[in-house]
Design a protein around this motif. Structure first.
Motif, PDB file in Angstrom:
ATOM      1  N   TRP A 252       0.832  -1.205   0.000  1.00 46.45           N
ATOM      2  CA  TRP A 252       0.000   0.000   0.000  1.00 46.45           C
ATOM      3  C   TRP A 252       0.869   1.259   0.000  1.00 46.45           C
ATOM      4  O   TRP A 252       0.551   2.239  -0.671  1.00 46.45           O
ATOM      5  CB  TRP A 252      -0.981  -0.006   1.177  1.00 46.45           C
ATOM      6  N   LYS A 253       1.987   1.217   0.724  1.00 47.88           N
ATOM      7  CA  LYS A 253       2.899   2.369   0.732  1.00 47.88           C
ATOM      8  C   LYS A 253       3.502   2.595  -0.651  1.00 47.88           C
ATOM      9  O   LYS A 253       3.635   3.733  -1.101  1.00 47.88           O
ATOM     10  CB  LYS A 253       4.012   2.155   1.762  1.00 47.88           C
ATOM     11  N   SER A 254       3.840   1.502  -1.333  1.00 49.32           N
ATOM     12  CA  SER A 254       4.418   1.647  -2.674  1.00 49.32           C
ATOM     13  C   SER A 254       3.391   2.202  -3.658  1.00 49.32           C
ATOM     14  O   SER A 254       3.740   2.991  -4.540  1.00 49.32           O
ATOM     15  CB  SER A 254       4.994   0.322  -3.178  1.00 49.32           C
ATOM     16  N   LEU A 255       2.133   1.813  -3.506  1.00 46.53           N
ATOM     17  CA  LEU A 255       1.087   2.382  -4.368  1.00 46.53           C
ATOM     18  C   LEU A 255       0.937   3.874  -4.100  1.00 46.53           C
ATOM     19  O   LEU A 255       0.815   4.672  -5.036  1.00 46.53           O
ATOM     20  CB  LEU A 255      -0.257   1.675  -4.149  1.00 46.53           C
ATOM     21  N   THR A 256       0.948   4.261  -2.834  1.00 42.96           N
ATOM     22  CA  THR A 256       0.838   5.678  -2.483  1.00 42.96           C
ATOM     23  C   THR A 256       1.983   6.470  -3.100  1.00 42.96           C
ATOM     24  O   THR A 256       1.770   7.519  -3.724  1.00 42.96           O
ATOM     25  CB  THR A 256       0.827   5.851  -0.947  1.00 42.96           C
ATOM     26  N   THR A 257       3.187   5.953  -2.972  1.00 40.25           N
ATOM     27  CA  THR A 257       4.362   6.617  -3.543  1.00 40.25           C
ATOM     28  C   THR A 257       4.244   6.726  -5.057  1.00 40.25           C
ATOM     29  O   THR A 257       4.503   7.781  -5.643  1.00 40.25           O
ATOM     30  CB  THR A 257       5.651   5.844  -3.165  1.00 40.25           C
TER      31      THR A 257
ATOM     32  N   PRO B 266      -4.080   9.206 -11.978  1.00 42.28           N
ATOM     33  CA  PRO B 266      -5.398   9.822 -11.790  1.00 42.28           C
ATOM     34  C   PRO B 266      -6.065   9.388 -10.481  1.00 42.28           C
ATOM     35  O   PRO B 266      -5.794   8.309  -9.958  1.00 42.28           O
ATOM     36  CB  PRO B 266      -6.200   9.306 -12.993  1.00 42.28           C
ATOM     37  N   ASN B 267      -6.941  10.269  -9.985  1.00 42.15           N
ATOM     38  CA  ASN B 267      -7.747   9.887  -8.831  1.00 42.15           C
ATOM     39  C   ASN B 267      -8.580   8.669  -9.196  1.00 42.15           C
ATOM     40  O   ASN B 267      -9.092   8.570 -10.317  1.00 42.15           O
ATOM     41  CB  ASN B 267      -8.671  11.031  -8.408  1.00 42.15           C
ATOM     42  N   LEU B 268      -8.708   7.778  -8.247  1.00 39.08           N
ATOM     43  CA  LEU B 268      -9.474   6.556  -8.468  1.00 39.08           C
ATOM     44  C   LEU B 268     -10.916   6.744  -8.031  1.00 39.08           C
ATOM     45  O   LEU B 268     -11.194   7.426  -7.042  1.00 39.08           O
ATOM     46  CB  LEU B 268      -8.843   5.400  -7.692  1.00 39.08           C
ATOM     47  N   ASP B 269     -11.821   6.127  -8.773  1.00 43.19           N
ATOM     48  CA  ASP B 269     -13.228   6.107  -8.402  1.00 43.19           C
ATOM     49  C   ASP B 269     -13.552   4.851  -7.604  1.00 43.19           C
ATOM     50  O   ASP B 269     -14.416   4.876  -6.728  1.00 43.19           O
ATOM     51  CB  ASP B 269     -14.108   6.153  -9.662  1.00 43.19           C
ATOM     52  N   ILE B 270     -12.842   3.777  -7.934  1.00 47.78           N
ATOM     53  CA  ILE B 270     -13.116   2.473  -7.313  1.00 47.78           C
ATOM     54  C   ILE B 270     -11.804   1.728  -7.123  1.00 47.78           C
ATOM     55  O   ILE B 270     -10.977   1.692  -8.039  1.00 47.78           O
ATOM     56  CB  ILE B 270     -14.047   1.616  -8.210  1.00 47.78           C
TER      57      ILE B 270
ATOM     58  N   PHE C 124      -3.450   5.368   1.362  1.00 47.65           N
ATOM     59  CA  PHE C 124      -3.664   5.238  -0.081  1.00 47.65           C
ATOM     60  C   PHE C 124      -5.082   5.671  -0.450  1.00 47.65           C
ATOM     61  O   PHE C 124      -5.280   6.393  -1.434  1.00 47.65           O
ATOM     62  CB  PHE C 124      -3.410   3.796  -0.537  1.00 47.65           C
ATOM     63  N   LYS C 125      -6.071   5.263   0.312  1.00 49.25           N
ATOM     64  CA  LYS C 125      -7.461   5.648   0.035  1.00 49.25           C
ATOM     65  C   LYS C 125      -7.651   7.163   0.084  1.00 49.25           C
ATOM     66  O   LYS C 125      -8.430   7.719  -0.683  1.00 49.25           O
ATOM     67  CB  LYS C 125      -8.407   4.984   1.045  1.00 49.25           C
ATOM     68  N   THR C 126      -6.912   7.822   0.974  1.00 48.72           N
ATOM     69  CA  THR C 126      -7.023   9.267   1.140  1.00 48.72           C
ATOM     70  C   THR C 126      -6.623  10.024  -0.126  1.00 48.72           C
ATOM     71  O   THR C 126      -7.184  11.080  -0.422  1.00 48.72           O
ATOM     72  CB  THR C 126      -6.163   9.737   2.331  1.00 48.72           C
ATOM     73  N   LEU C 127      -5.698   9.461  -0.901  1.00 50.33           N
ATOM     74  CA  LEU C 127      -5.246  10.132  -2.133  1.00 50.33           C
ATOM     75  C   LEU C 127      -6.418  10.450  -3.064  1.00 50.33           C
ATOM     76  O   LEU C 127      -6.412  11.475  -3.740  1.00 50.33           O
ATOM     77  CB  LEU C 127      -4.260   9.240  -2.887  1.00 50.33           C
ATOM     78  N   SER C 128      -7.387   9.550  -3.141  1.00 48.28           N
ATOM     79  CA  SER C 128      -8.534   9.730  -4.046  1.00 48.28           C
ATOM     80  C   SER C 128      -9.832  10.014  -3.299  1.00 48.28           C
ATOM     81  O   SER C 128     -10.910   9.933  -3.889  1.00 48.28           O
ATOM     82  CB  SER C 128      -8.701   8.494  -4.934  1.00 48.28           C
TER      83      SER C 128
END
Length: 162
Positions: free
Chosen positions: A103-108, A116-120, A151-155
């Motif tokens: 999850w940290k690597s996805l955030t980075t 892009p911001n994710l919808d789902i 990670f969820k907070t990003l979108s």
């Protein structure tokens, strides 16, 4: 997918090699577009797929991006008046330490590459954010849960189950 009018489906732990994927795709080529992301380090290894119902999607205009091969696959799909639907299908590691790193690597990656911001976000996370989501109730390690929440907070995503 046909009977229940499902437009987008995600599958985790697919363990599909290219021969099997080609056979399945050919068998359902009139109805479905199947895109699989496989772990390149193991034959018939872990994987994640996104399947589009050709009847209900603009499948010809779909864009798939392997974010983490075998673990995270992004779909960008035209979706009516709203523009583009951005989905991420994930198959997160089972080990709590690896899960937090995932999850940290996805955030980075999202921050560094301005993805892009994710919808789902859908898939198999191998953790839950609240112990009440397990029976019997038990909490997952804080590091993994906090990494998922960041990670969820990003979108600005929220848990659809709740």
């Amino acid at each position: 997918m046909r009977e229940d009018k499902i437009a987008i489906l995600s599958a985790q732990e697919t363990h599909v090699d290219m021969d099997k994927l080609n056979r399945i795709s050919k068998q359902f080529e009139k109805q479905l577009l199947i895109y699989n992301s496989a772990d390149p380090t193991s034959l018939n290894g872990k994987g994640v797929s996104i399947i589009l119902n050709k009847k209900y999607t603009h499948w010809k205009d779909a864009t798939f991006t392997d974010i983490v091969p075998g673990r995270a696959l992004m779909l960008q799909l035209p979706w009516g008046d709203r523009g583009t639907l951005n989905c991420l299908a994930v198959y997160a590691p089972n080990d709590p330490g690896e899960n937090a790193c995932f999850w940290k690597s996805l955030t980075t990656r999202w921050r560094k590459n301005c993805l892009p911001n994710l919808d789902i976000v859908l898939g198999y996370f191998n953790i839950v954010e609240d112990s009440l989501d397990r029976h019997p109730a038990r909490a997952d390690p804080n590091a993994a849960v906090e990494a998922l929440q960041e990670f969820k907070t990003l979108s600005l995503l929220s848990d659809g189950w709740r």
